[in-house]
Design a protein around this motif. Structure first.
Motif, mmCIF file in Angstrom:
data_model
loop_
_atom_site.group_PDB
_atom_site.id
_atom_site.type_symbol
_atom_site.label_atom_id
_atom_site.label_comp_id
_atom_site.label_asym_id
_atom_site.label_seq_id
_atom_site.Cartn_x
_atom_site.Cartn_y
_atom_site.Cartn_z
ATOM 1 N N ALA A 20 0.823 -1.207 0.000
ATOM 2 C CA ALA A 20 0.000 0.000 0.000
ATOM 3 C C ALA A 20 0.858 1.259 0.000
ATOM 4 N N VAL A 21 1.911 1.269 0.819
ATOM 5 C CA VAL A 21 2.802 2.440 0.860
ATOM 6 C C VAL A 21 3.502 2.634 -0.481
ATOM 7 N N ALA A 22 3.962 1.533 -1.093
ATOM 8 C CA ALA A 22 4.634 1.638 -2.394
ATOM 9 C C ALA A 22 3.674 2.157 -3.461
ATOM 10 N N LEU A 23 2.445 1.655 -3.483
ATOM 11 C CA LEU A 23 1.458 2.131 -4.456
ATOM 12 C C LEU A 23 1.107 3.599 -4.211
ATOM 13 N N PHE A 24 0.993 3.970 -2.938
ATOM 14 C CA PHE A 24 0.721 5.375 -2.605
ATOM 15 C C PHE A 24 1.824 6.286 -3.136
ATOM 16 N N LEU A 25 3.079 5.901 -2.913
ATOM 17 C CA LEU A 25 4.192 6.713 -3.390
ATOM 18 C C LEU A 25 4.219 6.777 -4.917
ATOM 19 N N ALA A 26 3.916 5.664 -5.571
ATOM 20 C CA ALA A 26 3.913 5.654 -7.032
ATOM 21 C C ALA A 26 2.825 6.578 -7.579
ATOM 22 N N ILE A 27 1.619 6.485 -7.028
ATOM 23 C CA ILE A 27 0.526 7.342 -7.496
ATOM 24 C C ILE A 27 0.827 8.802 -7.208
ATOM 25 N N ALA A 28 1.350 9.092 -6.010
ATOM 26 C CA ALA A 28 1.676 10.478 -5.671
ATOM 27 C C ALA A 28 2.760 11.036 -6.590
ATOM 28 N N THR A 29 3.772 10.212 -6.904
ATOM 29 C CA THR A 29 4.849 10.672 -7.781
ATOM 30 C C THR A 29 4.347 10.947 -9.188
ATOM 31 N N LEU A 30 3.570 10.016 -9.731
ATOM 32 C CA LEU A 30 3.031 10.215 -11.081
ATOM 33 C C LEU A 30 2.083 11.407 -11.120
ATOM 34 N N THR A 31 1.290 11.582 -10.071
ATOM 35 C CA THR A 31 0.393 12.737 -10.015
ATOM 36 C C THR A 31 1.180 14.034 -9.925
ATOM 37 N N LEU A 32 2.263 14.013 -9.159
ATOM 38 C CA LEU A 32 3.122 15.191 -9.041
ATOM 39 C C LEU A 32 3.608 15.656 -10.401
ATOM 40 N N PHE A 33 4.239 14.762 -11.156
ATOM 41 C CA PHE A 33 4.806 15.169 -12.438
ATOM 42 C C PHE A 33 3.735 15.359 -13.501
ATOM 43 N N GLY A 34 2.650 14.596 -13.407
ATOM 44 C CA GLY A 34 1.531 14.827 -14.319
ATOM 45 C C GLY A 34 0.904 16.189 -14.105
ATOM 46 N N SER A 35 0.820 16.616 -12.857
ATOM 47 C CA SER A 35 0.260 17.940 -12.556
ATOM 48 C C SER A 35 1.167 19.052 -13.084
ATOM 49 N N LEU A 36 2.493 18.838 -13.003
ATOM 50 C CA LEU A 36 3.415 19.833 -13.543
ATOM 51 C C LEU A 36 3.305 19.909 -15.064
ATOM 52 N N PHE A 37 3.152 18.768 -15.723
ATOM 53 C CA PHE A 37 2.937 18.770 -17.163
ATOM 54 C C PHE A 37 1.643 19.507 -17.499
ATOM 55 N N ALA A 38 0.591 19.215 -16.722
ATOM 56 C CA ALA A 38 -0.694 19.874 -16.973
ATOM 57 C C ALA A 38 -0.589 21.371 -16.749
ATOM 58 N N ALA A 39 0.184 21.792 -15.739
ATOM 59 C CA ALA A 39 0.365 23.225 -15.491
ATOM 60 C C ALA A 39 1.046 23.903 -16.671
ATOM 61 N N ASP A 40 2.021 23.214 -17.266
ATOM 62 C CA ASP A 40 2.708 23.795 -18.419
ATOM 63 C C ASP A 40 1.794 23.858 -19.636
ATOM 64 N N VAL A 41 1.000 22.814 -19.843
ATOM 65 C CA VAL A 41 0.122 22.762 -21.019
ATOM 66 C C VAL A 41 -0.990 23.791 -20.930
ATOM 67 N N THR A 42 -1.550 23.981 -19.739
ATOM 68 C CA THR A 42 -2.694 24.886 -19.587
ATOM 69 C C THR A 42 -2.287 26.348 -19.427
ATOM 70 N N THR A 43 -1.015 26.630 -19.334
ATOM 71 C CA THR A 43 -0.555 28.016 -19.201
ATOM 72 C C THR A 43 -0.386 28.645 -20.579
ATOM 73 N N PRO A 44 -0.920 29.835 -20.810
ATOM 74 C CA PRO A 44 -0.744 30.495 -22.112
ATOM 75 C C PRO A 44 0.734 30.692 -22.443
ATOM 76 N N ALA A 45 1.046 30.620 -23.730
ATOM 77 C CA ALA A 45 2.433 30.765 -24.177
ATOM 78 C C ALA A 45 3.013 32.111 -23.769
ATOM 79 N N SER A 46 2.174 33.138 -23.766
ATOM 80 C CA SER A 46 2.668 34.475 -23.402
ATOM 81 C C SER A 46 3.158 34.516 -21.961
ATOM 82 N N VAL A 47 2.537 33.722 -21.091
ATOM 83 C CA VAL A 47 2.965 33.671 -19.689
ATOM 84 C C VAL A 47 4.239 32.846 -19.549
#
Length: 456
Positions: A20-47
């Protein structure tokens, strides 16, 4: 099948804590970097263009590549031990007419249920960490102030799907042995260990070893101005070499234990002889305990030595912002890798030691006392730490030499001796108390009842 899986998890929660701890860390890690990718994609190019630098997506990709691979490595390792602790029960199910397909379905249901239970907390921690990570990058001046982490389900869904895919694939491989052999043989196999490493596993280990060597060669041939690419290749190469260690672990562990066992037997004739015989006789079990220690030492040692080498070879024209960013990113990646490796180490050592209750009971029935068993376990813990540290140090040395060759032209890296000793001390503090604490609990209880009743 889901109800049976839940019943197993309620009956033996300790078997699923590490998973459970290993799966939690894996999901949290993937969510972390996925959220950063999403932040870059959803930010206007001008910003995004208001800040110079490689971009948030590039930073997240370079930072997360190794972390995600290590997360999956830890998940596979934890899943293997969760199933290993249920081997007896799965064998019993086979003897009462459960089919191989039903046994595999039960394992898949356990993985699926545990992953879903960890999805929500993993998503919360992943998003919160992504915001903290982005705030630090903005403070360092490499991310635009207007970038925000969006609260959308896509990163979680991707993290959940990837973690499930890895978990189900690993469960299929782990459950294959118990589901394909005859029921009576499965019950016998649940308490025995094969003495040899199979030919397919040896061949796979050799192939992975060659792949790791090629990655290190790639790292060593990068020009000095591509130090970042050399570092990524070296770190990836160290992880591949550690996977080779996991595949070839029984052979390597037996060789090193034989070399270290002679002085141990001389220093502690009684407990040392028994501990050495145990470790050499159960090389596969020793390998399971050694690999996470090697993972901890190998990855953290590689990161520390590469960071020290890069700092000594830093270009004098580098800006202070770039230098501070590089240092912070390396420290954050090191902290994440150490967290994964520590979880894997503790989970493995606790599982390996706890499943020896019947073995300890048999030793007590033939005259061994609890203090004698604890002395034996102490020697085993020291030997396990030494073997894991040596294997991890060998991997870290090879990876660091490749990186140093690319950056400085010399295979001799800059080694922070004090920091490396802290890594060794940290590995010992995880390994020895982990084994002894679990062993103290395992040697207690009525010996005759434990032997007669099998596994508790």
């Amino acid at each position: 099948m889901v109800l049976i899986a839940l019943g197993q998890m309620r009956r033996r929660p300790a078997a699923f804590v590490g998973l459970a701890v290993a799966l939690f860390l894996a999901i949290a890690t993937l969510t972390l970097f996925g959220s950063l990718f999403a932040a870059d994609v959803t930010t206007p190019a001008s910003v995004r263009e208001t800040t110079a630098g490689p971009g948030l997506m590039v930073i997240a990709g370079a930072f997360g590549e190794i972390a995600v691979m290590v997360a999956f490595f830890v998940v596979v390792n934890a899943l293997g031990f969760a199933l290993r602790q249920q081997h007896h029960e799965l064998a019993l199910l086979r003897t009462i007419a459960a089919t191989p397909r039903q046994a595999r379905r039960l394992v898949r249901a356990q993985v699926f249920t545990t992953t879903l239970l960890m999805a929500a907390p993993g998503w919360v921690v992943g998003v919160a960490t992504a915001r903290r990570f982005l705030a630090e990058l903005q403070r360092l001046g490499v991310a635009a102030p207007g970038v925000r982490v969006p609260v959308i389900p896509a990163p979680l869904l991707v993290a959940l799907a990837a973690t499930l895919a890895v978990g189900l694939a690993a469960s299929a491989a782990a459950a294959r042995r118990i589901s394909r052999i005859a029921p009576a043989a499965a019950l016998t196999a649940s308490s025995t260990e094969h003495g040899r490493t199979g030919t397919p596993r040896r061949l796979a280990g050799i192939g992975v070893l060659v792949g790791g060597a090629l990655l290190l060669r790639l790292a060593a041939t990068r020009p000095p101005e591509q130090a970042d690419k050399a570092g990524q290749a070296a770190l990836l190469g160290s992880l591949v070499l550690l996977i080779a260690v996991a595949l070839m672990g029984p052979v390597a562990a037996r060789v090193l234990t034989t070399a270290l066992g002679a002085p141990v037997r001389a220093l502690a004739p009684g407990a040392g002889w028994l501990a050495d015989a145990n470790l050499r006789g159960y090389a596969r079990r020793l390998s399971s305990a050694v690999v996470p220690v090697a993972l901890l030492v190998g990855l953290s040692g590689t990161m520390l030595v590469m960071t020290s080498t890069a700092e000594h070879a830093a270009n004098s024209t580098a800006t202070s912002v770039t230098s501070a960013t590089d240092v912070w990113l390396r420290q954050a990646e090191l902290a994440l890798l150490v967290c994964f490796a520590a979880v894997s180490t503790l989970n493995t050592l606790v599982a390996v030691t706890a499943e020896r209750r019947r073995e300890f009971a048999l030793l007590r029935l033939v005259g061994a006392t609890r203090p004698q068993l604890m002395r034996m376990l102490t020697v085993e813990a020291v030997l396990t730490t030494a073997v894991g540290v040596l294997l991890g140090a060998a991997v870290a040395g090879a990876a660091s030499a490749a990186f140093s060759t690319a950056v400085t032209g010399s295979p001799m890296p800059s080694v922070p001796v004090v920091a490396c000793w802290f890594i060794v001390a940290g590995a010992a503090l995880l390994t020895v108390p982990g084994i002894l604490t679990t062993g103290l609990r395992a040697v207690n209880g009525p010996a005759a009842e434990l032997v007669g009743g099998g596994r508790d």
